[in-house]
Design a protein around this motif. Structure first.
Motif, PDB file in Angstrom:
ATOM      1  N   ALA A 267     -12.667  25.528  21.131  1.00  0.00           N
ATOM      2  CA  ALA A 267     -12.754  24.074  21.033  1.00  0.00           C
ATOM      3  C   ALA A 267     -13.712  23.586  22.107  1.00  0.00           C
ATOM      4  CB  ALA A 267     -11.376  23.442  21.227  1.00  0.00           C
ATOM      5  N   VAL A 268     -14.604  22.680  21.759  1.00  0.00           N
ATOM      6  CA  VAL A 268     -15.569  22.142  22.715  1.00  0.00           C
ATOM      7  C   VAL A 268     -15.218  20.686  22.997  1.00  0.00           C
ATOM      8  CG1 VAL A 268     -18.002  21.798  23.265  1.00  0.00           C
ATOM      9  CG2 VAL A 268     -17.320  23.679  21.750  1.00  0.00           C
ATOM     10  N   VAL A 269     -15.158  20.333  24.282  1.00  0.00           N
ATOM     11  CA  VAL A 269     -14.820  18.978  24.691  1.00  0.00           C
ATOM     12  C   VAL A 269     -15.907  18.460  25.619  1.00  0.00           C
ATOM     13  CG1 VAL A 269     -12.348  19.379  24.406  1.00  0.00           C
ATOM     14  CG2 VAL A 269     -13.413  19.780  26.637  1.00  0.00           C
ATOM     15  N   GLN A 270     -15.789  17.197  26.001  1.00  0.00           N
ATOM     16  CA  GLN A 270     -16.848  16.517  26.737  1.00  0.00           C
ATOM     17  C   GLN A 270     -16.621  16.556  28.240  1.00  0.00           C
ATOM     18  OE1 GLN A 270     -17.556  12.535  25.375  1.00  0.00           O
ATOM     19  NE2 GLN A 270     -19.025  12.064  26.964  1.00  0.00           N
ATOM     20  N   HIS A 271     -17.632  17.036  28.959  1.00  0.00           N
ATOM     21  CA  HIS A 271     -17.574  17.114  30.415  1.00  0.00           C
ATOM     22  C   HIS A 271     -18.513  16.056  30.992  1.00  0.00           C
ATOM     23  CE1 HIS A 271     -16.229  18.979  33.995  1.00  0.00           C
ATOM     24  NE2 HIS A 271     -17.252  19.770  34.238  1.00  0.00           N
ATOM     25  N   GLY A 272     -18.052  14.799  30.938  1.00  0.00           N
ATOM     26  CA  GLY A 272     -18.877  13.685  31.396  1.00  0.00           C
ATOM     27  C   GLY A 272     -20.087  13.491  30.509  1.00  0.00           C
ATOM     28  N   TRP A 273     -21.193  13.050  31.122  1.00  0.00           N
ATOM     29  CA  TRP A 273     -22.454  12.919  30.383  1.00  0.00           C
ATOM     30  C   TRP A 273     -23.500  13.898  30.917  1.00  0.00           C
ATOM     31  CZ3 TRP A 273     -25.304  12.371  26.460  1.00  0.00           C
ATOM     32  CH2 TRP A 273     -26.691  12.178  26.579  1.00  0.00           C
ATOM     33  N   ASP A 274     -23.847  13.783  32.236  1.00  0.00           N
ATOM     34  CA  ASP A 274     -24.860  14.667  32.799  1.00  0.00           C
ATOM     35  C   ASP A 274     -24.407  15.365  34.086  1.00  0.00           C
ATOM     36  OD1 ASP A 274     -24.842  12.529  34.519  1.00  0.00           O
ATOM     37  OD2 ASP A 274     -26.956  12.010  34.259  1.00  0.00           O
ATOM     38  N   HIS A 275     -23.121  15.229  34.417  1.00  0.00           N
ATOM     39  CA  HIS A 275     -22.533  15.871  35.603  1.00  0.00           C
ATOM     40  C   HIS A 275     -23.311  15.487  36.865  1.00  0.00           C
ATOM     41  CE1 HIS A 275     -20.052  18.598  37.867  1.00  0.00           C
ATOM     42  NE2 HIS A 275     -19.529  19.158  36.779  1.00  0.00           N
ATOM     43  N   ALA A 276     -23.684  14.213  36.966  1.00  0.00           N
ATOM     44  CA  ALA A 276     -24.385  13.703  38.141  1.00  0.00           C
ATOM     45  C   ALA A 276     -23.399  13.021  39.086  1.00  0.00           C
ATOM     46  CB  ALA A 276     -25.467  12.722  37.719  1.00  0.00           C
ATOM     47  N   ASN A 277     -23.633  13.157  40.364  1.00  0.00           N
ATOM     48  CA  ASN A 277     -22.751  12.583  41.367  1.00  0.00           C
ATOM     49  C   ASN A 277     -23.162  11.145  41.666  1.00  0.00           C
ATOM     50  OD1 ASN A 277     -20.970  12.159  43.503  1.00  0.00           O
ATOM     51  ND2 ASN A 277     -22.330  13.120  44.998  1.00  0.00           N
ATOM     52  N   HIS A 278     -22.211  10.224  41.536  1.00  0.00           N
ATOM     53  CA  HIS A 278     -22.463   8.811  41.832  1.00  0.00           C
ATOM     54  C   HIS A 278     -21.495   8.288  42.899  1.00  0.00           C
ATOM     55  CE1 HIS A 278     -25.355   8.295  38.545  1.00  0.00           C
ATOM     56  NE2 HIS A 278     -24.562   9.084  37.844  1.00  0.00           N
ATOM     57  N   ALA A 279     -21.041   9.189  43.759  1.00  0.00           N
ATOM     58  CA  ALA A 279     -20.110   8.777  44.809  1.00  0.00           C
ATOM     59  C   ALA A 279     -20.806   7.906  45.845  1.00  0.00           C
ATOM     60  CB  ALA A 279     -19.523  10.002  45.484  1.00  0.00           C
ATOM     61  N   ARG A 280     -20.060   6.983  46.389  1.00  0.00           N
ATOM     62  CA  ARG A 280     -20.543   6.221  47.531  1.00  0.00           C
ATOM     63  C   ARG A 280     -20.511   7.110  48.774  1.00  0.00           C
ATOM     64  NH1 ARG A 280     -16.845   2.863  44.864  1.00  0.00           N
ATOM     65  NH2 ARG A 280     -17.766   1.013  43.881  1.00  0.00           N
ATOM     66  N   PRO A 281     -21.254   6.736  49.810  1.00  0.00           N
ATOM     67  CA  PRO A 281     -21.223   7.525  51.048  1.00  0.00           C
ATOM     68  C   PRO A 281     -19.792   7.701  51.550  1.00  0.00           C
ATOM     69  CG  PRO A 281     -22.995   5.930  51.136  1.00  0.00           C
ATOM     70  CD  PRO A 281     -22.207   5.611  49.893  1.00  0.00           C
ATOM     71  N   GLY A 282     -19.444   8.947  51.846  1.00  0.00           N
ATOM     72  CA  GLY A 282     -18.115   9.238  52.362  1.00  0.00           C
ATOM     73  C   GLY A 282     -17.087   9.557  51.300  1.00  0.00           C
ATOM     74  N   GLU A 283     -17.409   9.328  50.020  1.00  0.00           N
ATOM     75  CA  GLU A 283     -16.491   9.641  48.932  1.00  0.00           C
ATOM     76  C   GLU A 283     -16.692  11.076  48.450  1.00  0.00           C
ATOM     77  OE1 GLU A 283     -15.825   5.434  46.537  1.00  0.00           O
ATOM     78  OE2 GLU A 283     -17.414   6.790  45.880  1.00  0.00           O
ATOM     79  N   LYS A 284     -15.679  11.597  47.807  1.00  0.00           N
ATOM     80  CA  LYS A 284     -15.816  12.883  47.132  1.00  0.00           C
ATOM     81  C   LYS A 284     -16.671  12.699  45.886  1.00  0.00           C
ATOM     82  CE  LYS A 284     -11.475  14.907  48.730  1.00  0.00           C
ATOM     83  NZ  LYS A 284     -10.175  15.511  48.323  1.00  0.00           N
ATOM     84  N   LYS A 285     -17.268  13.800  45.431  1.00  0.00           N
ATOM     85  CA  LYS A 285     -18.156  13.733  44.280  1.00  0.00           C
ATOM     86  C   LYS A 285     -17.424  13.186  43.050  1.00  0.00           C
ATOM     87  CE  LYS A 285     -21.228  17.510  45.630  1.00  0.00           C
ATOM     88  NZ  LYS A 285     -21.733  18.862  45.283  1.00  0.00           N
TER      89      LYS A 285
END
Length: 253
Positions: A75-93
């Motif tokens: 079964a294939v499922v969706q792993h986000g869109w492009d696996h890009a990190n949009h965390a703010r400074p100091g946040e986890k990915k």
């Protein structure tokens, strides 16, 4: 090894109570048709258990789509869109949260759903696996309206998700230590801990114990452990590896 014995003992505890110990297997970060993806699919066929692959829609190439579409029990499922990190400074990915607004995130998710549904047909399931297993709560609340029927993260599930959820619990990669195999003891301790929590009522007994792999970064020890673990569990009476659909339907009592 003692920890393998601990796994066997815990499974004996389940069997002694007349319970079936259920497991499932999710592999993350599929994209291109790499040799590692081919090795993953070959291993799944050799082990003869179902597999759920979390694919990054923006990274899927034609060869990978062709290969995945032709695989039984995958079964294939969706792993986000492009696996890009949009965390703010100091946040986890995080991709599905952080510095981006909800409208932008939702647009990417819907775009990814379209890619999967149009290119993978019956292999595709409208289930979201957030990259890094993180997602903003406001986005979780919107998932049913966006067209999702399931969610999969890491750790024992709670009861607050607005749609079916089945998580993973045994991550075999040491992400902060060279991306090597985490080690037999650590992986088996995680499996035994979740099984024990399920059996004793400290975690949802209906949620299958989830093996989490990442084929793109596996070393030889990772590949060996997957084969050994699945083989050990599958070969016992009173245990079962379930596919994605059955795992999602095993909802809280």
């Amino acid at each position: 090894m003692p920890t393998w014995s601990a796994l066997a003992d815990e499974l004996d505890n389940w069997d002694g109570l007349g319970l079936v110990a259920s497991f499932w297997w999710r592999d993350d970060d599929a994209g291109a048709a790499t040799p590692e993806l081919a090795r993953l699919l070959a291993l799944r066929r050799a082990l003869a258990v179902p597999l759920c692959i979390a694919a990054v829609p923006a990274r899927l190439d034609g060869a990978a789509i062709e290969r995945l579409a032709g695989e039984a029990d995958v079964a294939v499922v969706q792993h986000g869109w492009d696996h890009a990190n949009h965390a703010r400074p100091g946040e986890k990915k995080i991709e599905l949260g952080g510095a981006r607004g909800a409208a932008e995130i939702e647009g990417d998710l819907v775009r990814g759903l379209g890619v999967g549904a149009s290119r993978l047909g019956r292999r595709w399931h409208a289930v979201l696996v957030p990259p890094w297993n993180r997602i903003a709560g406001a986005i979780v609340a919107r998932l049913p309206a966006l067209g999702y029927r399931g969610l999969s993260r890491f750790g024992p599930r709670g009861r607050s998700a607005p749609l079916a959820e089945v998580n993973t619990h045994v991550d075999i990669v040491a992400w902060h230590d060279g991306r090597r195999f985490v080690g037999e003891n650590e992986a088996l301790k995680a499996a035994v801990a979740h099984l024990r929590a399920r059996r004793t009522g400290a975690a949802d007994r209906c949620e299958p114990t989830g093996l989490l792999t990442h084929h793109a970064v596996h070393d030889a020890a990772c590949w060996r452990f997957v084969a050994d673990f699945v083989g050990a569990v599958r070969g016992r009476a009173g245990t079962v590896f379930v596919g994605l659909s059955d795992a999602l339907e095993a909802g809280p009592p």
